[in-house]
Every structure is written in C-alpha cells, then in structure tokens.
Design a protein around this motif. Structure first.
Motif, mmCIF file in Angstrom:
data_model
loop_
_atom_site.group_PDB
_atom_site.id
_atom_site.type_symbol
_atom_site.label_atom_id
_atom_site.label_comp_id
_atom_site.label_asym_id
_atom_site.label_seq_id
_atom_site.Cartn_x
_atom_site.Cartn_y
_atom_site.Cartn_z
ATOM 1 N N ASP A 99 0.884 -1.151 0.000
ATOM 2 C CA ASP A 99 0.000 0.000 0.000
ATOM 3 C C ASP A 99 0.929 1.209 0.000
ATOM 4 N N THR A 134 -6.938 -14.061 -2.333
ATOM 5 C CA THR A 134 -6.699 -12.653 -2.056
ATOM 6 C C THR A 134 -5.435 -12.176 -2.773
ATOM 7 N N ARG A 158 -17.114 -7.979 -2.350
ATOM 8 C CA ARG A 158 -16.873 -6.713 -1.655
ATOM 9 C C ARG A 158 -15.795 -6.902 -0.579
ATOM 10 N N LYS A 175 -13.242 -8.558 -0.778
ATOM 11 C CA LYS A 175 -11.890 -8.566 -1.364
ATOM 12 C C LYS A 175 -11.258 -7.174 -1.331
ATOM 13 N N LEU A 176 -12.081 -6.147 -1.186
ATOM 14 C CA LEU A 176 -11.563 -4.774 -1.167
ATOM 15 C C LEU A 176 -10.498 -4.594 -0.101
ATOM 16 N N GLU A 177 -10.683 -5.340 0.971
ATOM 17 C CA GLU A 177 -9.767 -5.240 2.100
ATOM 18 C C GLU A 177 -8.322 -5.495 1.683
ATOM 19 N N TYR A 178 -8.155 -6.251 0.598
ATOM 20 C CA TYR A 178 -6.811 -6.669 0.218
ATOM 21 C C TYR A 178 -6.168 -5.760 -0.826
ATOM 22 N N LEU A 179 -6.833 -4.655 -1.108
ATOM 23 C CA LEU A 179 -6.286 -3.709 -2.085
ATOM 24 C C LEU A 179 -5.561 -2.575 -1.372
ATOM 25 N N GLN A 193 -6.271 2.222 -4.668
ATOM 26 C CA GLN A 193 -7.120 1.413 -5.532
ATOM 27 C C GLN A 193 -8.436 1.088 -4.836
ATOM 28 N N ARG A 194 -8.358 0.874 -3.519
ATOM 29 C CA ARG A 194 -9.563 0.480 -2.787
ATOM 30 C C ARG A 194 -10.661 1.526 -2.930
ATOM 31 N N GLU A 195 -10.255 2.778 -2.843
ATOM 32 C CA GLU A 195 -11.238 3.853 -2.946
ATOM 33 C C GLU A 195 -11.963 3.791 -4.296
ATOM 34 N N GLU A 226 -14.253 0.750 -4.429
ATOM 35 C CA GLU A 226 -15.414 0.990 -3.581
ATOM 36 C C GLU A 226 -16.425 1.891 -4.292
#
Ligand SMILES: [Zn+2]
Ligand SMILES: [Zn+2]
Ligand SMILES: [Zn+2]
Ligand SMILES: [Zn+2]
Length: 760
Positions: A504, A704, A735, A737-741, A745-747, A750
């Motif tokens: 990250d 993941t 959804r 899976k977002l935790e692993y970005l 990118q997550r934003e 989302e």
C-alpha cells in the motif's frame, strides 16, 4: 549504460588483482589505497564519467514545448462540449488536465512557462473536482513567479478550493490576503461571498468533532526471536487465523523501478496532478507539495544524479544510496567522536551485532544494519561491480553535492568519511541483494510511461469514479518499487509461505496465508512458491542469490512437485487410451508450460506415459484462431463451446485452462472497448468462464492474491454492465476482497461498487 560499462572495465583493470574479500570496509579501502598514479587515473575516470553525463539543457526549448502543450490544453478547455452531455464535458476538463500536466513537466526550470502551466492546470483540476490538487497548483504557480497583476485570480481559486476542502484556517488566510488587494466590483462581490462561506464553515465546525486520523495499525501477532546459530527469525506469539493482518511495515527507503513516475515520497501510483522537481529532467515527481517538502532532505543530494541520469545505471546501489542518505542522521551521533574510518566501521559493526531491546521498537536504521549479506560469497566480477558503483556514488556525492559539508565539524578527517561512506553504500547494496523487496500495484492497462492513470479521459466519470465498464482497465499488476523492509526481511524462507505481502504505497501489509499455531515459525517465500514452480526452477535462484539449498517441508518430501503437477493433469488424446496423466518433466525442463515455448522446441512435446503417444493438442490452435475473430458473434459462440470442450483434455484446475479463459475474457473485453456490443448469451457465457477462472486462480495463487484481484475486475464489469443475477452472498464475498487492495485502488473499487454494482 555502455559508457558506465566501459569506465568500469577500465577501472577493473586498474584495481586487479583484487585481494581476498574481508568486508566492505577493507574492499573500499583497497580502492582508496591504490598506488599514486593508478589511483589518480582511477579517480579521473569516475570524474570524467560524471562530467560526461551532464546533458545539454536549453531552457528556451523547454519553454517552447511547454507553451505548445499549454495552448493545446487551452484549446480543449475552452472548446464547448456542453451540448454533448456531461460525460463529454468531464472528458474535456480531464483532457485539459492531462495536457496541462504535459506542459508542467515539459517546462522543467523555465519558470515563466511553469507558473502558467500550474495556474491553468489548477483551474482545470478545480473544475473537475480535484480540489486538493488544484489548491497545490495555485501555490505552485505563485511560487514560480505568477505575474503580480493577475495573482488575485489564483488566490481566489485557492480560497475557493480551501472552502470546498473545509479548511477554515487557510480560507481565512486567503481572505485576509485578498482584502489587502485592490479589487474591482465583481471580485469584491466574490470576496464577500467567500467571507460568508467562511462564517458558515466556522459555525458548522464547532458542531462536528475532528476526525481522529490515527494511522491504523493492525494487532501485532508475531514475535522476533534470536537464537545463536539459527540467527533471527519470526514466530507467531499466539494462534493466528488465515487472512489476518499480522503486521504492517512502513518503509523509509524505496526507489521507483525503471524510473516510473510515482510519488518519490509516498509511492502513490495513481496521480492526477504530479508535481515535478523542475531541476531533474522530468524524472522525479510528487503527489503533493507536502510530499515534495518531506522528500527534500533526500532529493537535495539526488537531484544532480537524476539530472545526469546516473541512478538508473547503478541498479540496486541507488536504493543503497538512499538508505545511507536516510539513515545517516540517525547514525551520526554514534560516529561523530570516532577519530578515523576504521573506528567508524567498528562502531557500525558493533551496532549491527547488538540485540534488540524487547521493551522498545528497534529503529529502522538499526534493523537495516542488522540485515544479512552474502557479498563474501559473491563471484569476483559481481563484487567488483558493486564496489565500483559504491565508489562512483560516493565520488558523486563529493563532487556534485554538498553532502560531505555536514562532516566537516566531526572528529575524523574528511577523507575518512569518504571511505566510510563508500563502504556503507557497498554494505547496503550487498544487504539489498538478499533482502530487497519489490512493491507492486494495480494500474491502468497498457499505460505509457509518460502518462498518468487518473488523467485518462476515457476511463473516468469524475474524481476517482470510473465510468461504467472501465473496471477491467485497472487490472495490470505492475512492479513499482525496489523497497527496503528490514522487519519483513527477518522472515526465513519456505516454499509454502505462511504470509502474503501486499503493498500500500510504501507500506507492506503482511497477512497470514494459512492458519498459524502459537509458536509456529512465520515464513516468507523468496521466489515462486511450491504451487507455482517445480523444485528445480526455484532451487537455482535460491542457491545463486540467497546461497542456500531449500530444506523446507515442501522441498524435502518424497514428491516435492506434487502440488505443481496438480495443475498439469491431462487426459490422453489417443482414443484407445484416454488415461489421465501428468507429463514427466525432461531432465533439463524447469516448467511444463509447453504453450509458452516456440512450437519446434523439444520441450514443447507432451507424451502420455501410459500409451507413449505424443499429444497433438490440435484443439489449442483451433482455439487461438477463434480468439482472433472473436469480434464476430458466431466465433464467440464457437469459442464458448470450445472452452467447455477443454474439460475433456485439461483436468481439474489445469493452468492452461486458466490461461485460455484469460485470453477469451481479455479478447471479448477488448472488442467491447472497441465498440462491439455483446448480448445476454455473451454475458452469460463470459460470466461462467470468469467464474471458472477465478476458482482456478484461487486454487493456484490464493483468493486474495494480486492475480485474483486483477481478474476480479472483469467480473465486476460484467455485473455492472449486464445487470445479471448474483446472490447477495457472492456480492458480499467480492466486496470483502476490497480489504486486500492498496488504499488508492480500494477507494476506486469501492466507488465502482457503490456506483454500479450494489443492488438495492
Ligand atoms: Zn506522495
Ligand atoms: Zn530534482
Ligand atoms: Zn522449499
Ligand atoms: Zn495415452
């Protein structure tokens, strides 16, 4: 690059024969104690190289190029696309931001143009809704001498952005500044409006509590142990379930790989308003003024090297240099009393041997000093190369920067600092060869090196919101940084890693890849893991780079390749045989991916061990032909059928089936991007193929993994585009899976999920 190789060859001849290696200090000392004439020639070669690397720079041409880009930007920005609808309007504004960015970069140090480029980009960014970046650009324009009589316009823009960002102090400050200026009626009116906005903000802010933006740090489950001969390693202090974040490590030192234009301070890779250093030829950018400011203590010593384009030539030594620049302030108090370089070296060696204090975290410079190195086992040519790089960088610091000024007041003579510094760079380079990591991120597909992901008008609807059907264009996994993570480096190697590391920015996030018991050792995998490689494929790099033969549980069992072979199960084509089999690798074969080799290569043949018949795989070429024409609906139908037919020959989660699924999916999406319209039959089939592929990827690389997240983008696009059915559970799972970005990118994911996928 040739130039460096030539100089190094000449220098290599001068220093031969190199004495037996003792340590980094003695190796550099030998260079510094060459007999008079040789030493002089040796140094002259380096100095001449540094001199030759300075490239001519014509400010007028930079100004001219910048002006052209800015004018193109103006043309687009002022063009009317209002009639075309809001999508086209957003494209117009973002397109202008992109052109103004080119103007900002091209201007380099031509400030008269640079300030105009910044001001215009600020205007476009503000209109698009990137207020923070617009605010920064206004400040940039004022910094580079924006014409005084027009400055009020820029300050108004800043004030407006500060208002949008709810920054009360900044807004008040700009209002104060504007009040002192002589303004015409219309601007006075605007000022009154701003004042009212400020009052409103002030009254609101007393109501809501300030957000606590404390850095989110995961629970620490791991523990570091030292035990005599085994050295340092990590064990789980308590039982850890699979998929938990075990620790995060923020790196102090990283460098962009391949001179990528990412933020040099925070490694942000999705930039919409890169701020360059005007002095070093568009090679260094930041995501914000704040990052530029924070990076100054490092960049002031690297700027000249970037200008000479020296750093891309020295490979791992660039990151070594950055380690030395970053950690020197922490080391200095321990070194200032040392009478000479040999004492300094002794001090460093003692620090490196010291034990961690259990009650307080070990500072990163110390953790780094304690990393292992195998320079003593390196082949001579490799050792000499790293010695010469270290010497080159030390001489660069001496000759092209004022880095050594800080040591004038120290006890040891300055020549001793020269020697010590070169030895320290060499030491860091040696450590990085076995401890360096590579950070990656999801980026737009096929983006040119000079382009920025967030500035591609065809992808975006509004700030950080993709257009419908564009998710799959954010699926390219790219290596971005060479990064020093001394804490993660404590993990020993196993071919079945117990952690999975995601990046990250410049923070490594380590999750448990499996369930861990209390007291179990935590392993990292330094190469490809046991599912993705045969033992003979990974044993070579482990031996060459890390200097060991793996004795992990996967490598020492009786059939070490069994998990790899699971993904290579075939059914024999011979109608009289039809037996299931896995090919037997030939002695020189390091993988079984015959489809990646040219058709005439001997490794390309797969033989059934039961009936001994060589497999023709005629379906494979048929498949490729269909892919080529998948713009036609008929060919696509045939393709879907052919894919289902693969189940007959490729068993379970065969790796080739995954590759072919990927090819179909990519080809169909490429057709869609070109304007081809797919129907419900297409959607239904593609959905099934993506499902198969994701299952295979989960089995092969983990659910993941970056591979999985990257392929998931196609599924999200299909969900968004086709409105086809999916269960709440499926949706929740995706959804999750977002935790692993990574945060950036997550934003975006989302937003896409909320914009197009969530079903009320
Ligand atoms: Zn940054
Ligand atoms: Zn610079
Ligand atoms: Zn192993
Ligand atoms: Zn057979």
């Amino acid at each position: 690059m040739d130039r460096l190789a030539k100089v190094f060859t000449q220098q290599d001849e001068l220093i031969a024969p190199v004495a037996a290696y003792q340590n980094e200090y003695e190796a550099i000392k030998a260079l510094h104690s060459l007999p008079g004439e040789k030493r002089q020639h040796f140094q002259e070669l380096t100095l001449k190289l540094l001199d030759d690397l300075e490239q001519p720079h014509i400010r007028e041409s930079c100004a001219e190029r910048s002006r052209q880009w800015r004018e193109q930007g103006n043309l687009l920005f002022r063009s009317s696309s209002k009639d075309l609808g809001s999508d086209a309007d957003a494209e117009r504004v973002l397109g202008a931001c992109r052109l103004y960015t080119k103007a900002v970069l091209a201007a380099e140090d031509a400030e008269s143009e640079l300030c105009l480029a910044f001001a215009n980009r600020g205007m476009a960014l503000q209109e698009y809704g990137y207020y923070q970046e617009a605010y920064d650009d206004c400040a940039n324009a004022l910094d580079c001498g924006y014409p005084v009589k027009l400055q009020h316009k820029v300050i108004f823009r800043q004030a407006h952005c500060a208002w949008k960002l709810k920054r009360i102090e900044q807004l008040a400050e700009h209002i104060l500044c504007l009040e002192k200026l002589e303004l015409n009626e219309s601007f006075r009116q605007q000022l009154e409006d701003l004042k009212r906005s400020l009052e409103l903000l002030q009254s609101q802010s007393s109501n809501d509590k300030s957000v606590n933006d404390q850095e989110k740090t995961g629970p620490i489950h791991e523990i570091v142990t030292e035990s005599g001969s085994r050295g340092r390693y990590m064990i789980a202090k308590e039982a850890i379930p699979q998929g938990k974040i075990i620790f995060r490590e923020q790196a102090t030192c990283f460098v962009p790989l391949e001179q990528r234009l990412i933020c040099q301070q925070c490694a942000a890779s999705l930039l919409c308003a890169p701020i360059p250093c005007p002095q070093c030829r568009q090679r260094v950018v930041y995501c914000s003024r704040q990052c530029r400011e924070r990076h100054k203590p490092i960049h002031k010593f690297e700027c000249a090297a970037y200008r000479k384009d020296l750093l891309k030539m020295v490979g791992v030594s660039h990151l070594a240099l950055r380690m030395v620049l970053s950690y020197m302030p922490s080391m200095l108090p321990k070194l200032q009393e040392c009478p000479d370089s040999s004492e300094m070296w002794a001090t460093i060696t003692t620090l490196a041997k010291g034990a961690d204090n259990e009650n307080e975290p070990t500072p990163q410079y110390l953790q780094s000093l304690r990393m292992i190195s195998h320079l003593d086992k390196a082949p001579q040519a490799e050792l000499v190369y790293h010695m010469l790089c270290a010497n080159l960088l030390q001489l660069y610091l001496k000759d092209c920067t004022n880095f050594f000024d800080q040591f004038q007041a120290m006890t040891a003579p300055i020549e001793d600092w020269h020697l010590f510094l070169a030895a320290l760079i060499l030491r860091s380079a040696g450590q990085l060869l076995v401890n360096g990591h590579v950070g990656d991120a999801l980026l737009p597909v096929d983006l040119e090196a000079s382009e920025f992901g967030l500035l591609q008008p065809e992808m975006w609807l509004k700030p950080r919101h993709l257009k419908l059907g564009q998710m799959h264009n954010l699926s390219q996994t790219e290596p971005l940084t060479a990064i020093n993570l001394p804490y993660l480096s404590l993990c020993n190697h196993a071919c079945a890693p117990s952690i999975r590391t995601k990046f990250d920015g410049c923070t490594a996030v380590c999750q448990s890849a499996v369930e861990l018991e209390a007291g179990e050792e935590i392993f990292n995998c330094y190469t490809m893991d046991y599912k993705r490689s045969m033992i003979r494929q990974r044993s070579q790099p482990l031996q060459q780079v890390y200097k060991f033969d793996c004795s992990c549980e996967k490598c020492t069992r009786s059939d070490p390749d069994q998990d790899y072979l699971k993904f290579h199960r075939y059914r024999c084509e011979n109608p009289n045989c039809l037996q299931e089999f896995v090919p037997k690798p030939l002695p020189h074969q390091t993988n079984l991916n015959w489809w990646m080799h040219p058709p005439d290569a001997t490794v390309a043949s797969v033989c059934c061990p039961v009936c001994k018949e060589t497999q023709a795989f005629s379906w494979y070429n048929d498949f490729l032909c269909l892919i080529d024409c998948c713009g036609e609906a008929k060919a696509r139908r045939a393709l879907y059928k052919a894919f289902d037919g693969l189940d007959k020959w490729l068993l379970e989660h065969h790796i080739l089936k995954g590759k072919l699924a990927e090819m179909i999916i990519e080809a169909c999406f490429a057709e869609m991007d070109e304007g081809c319209v797919l129907d419900d039959v297409d959607y239904e089939n593609l959905m099934r193929i993506i499902g198969t592929q994701l299952e295979g990827t989960a089995a092969h690389s983990g659910g993941t993994s970056m591979e999985y997240l990257s392929q998931m983008t196609y599924l999200w696009d299909l969900w968004a585009l086709s409105k086809c059915k999916r269960s709440d559970q499926q949706q929740q799972e995706m959804r999750g899976k977002l935790e692993y970005l990574a945060g950036e990118q997550r934003e975006i994911f989302e937003n896409y999920y909320n914009d197009f996928i969530v079903q009320q």
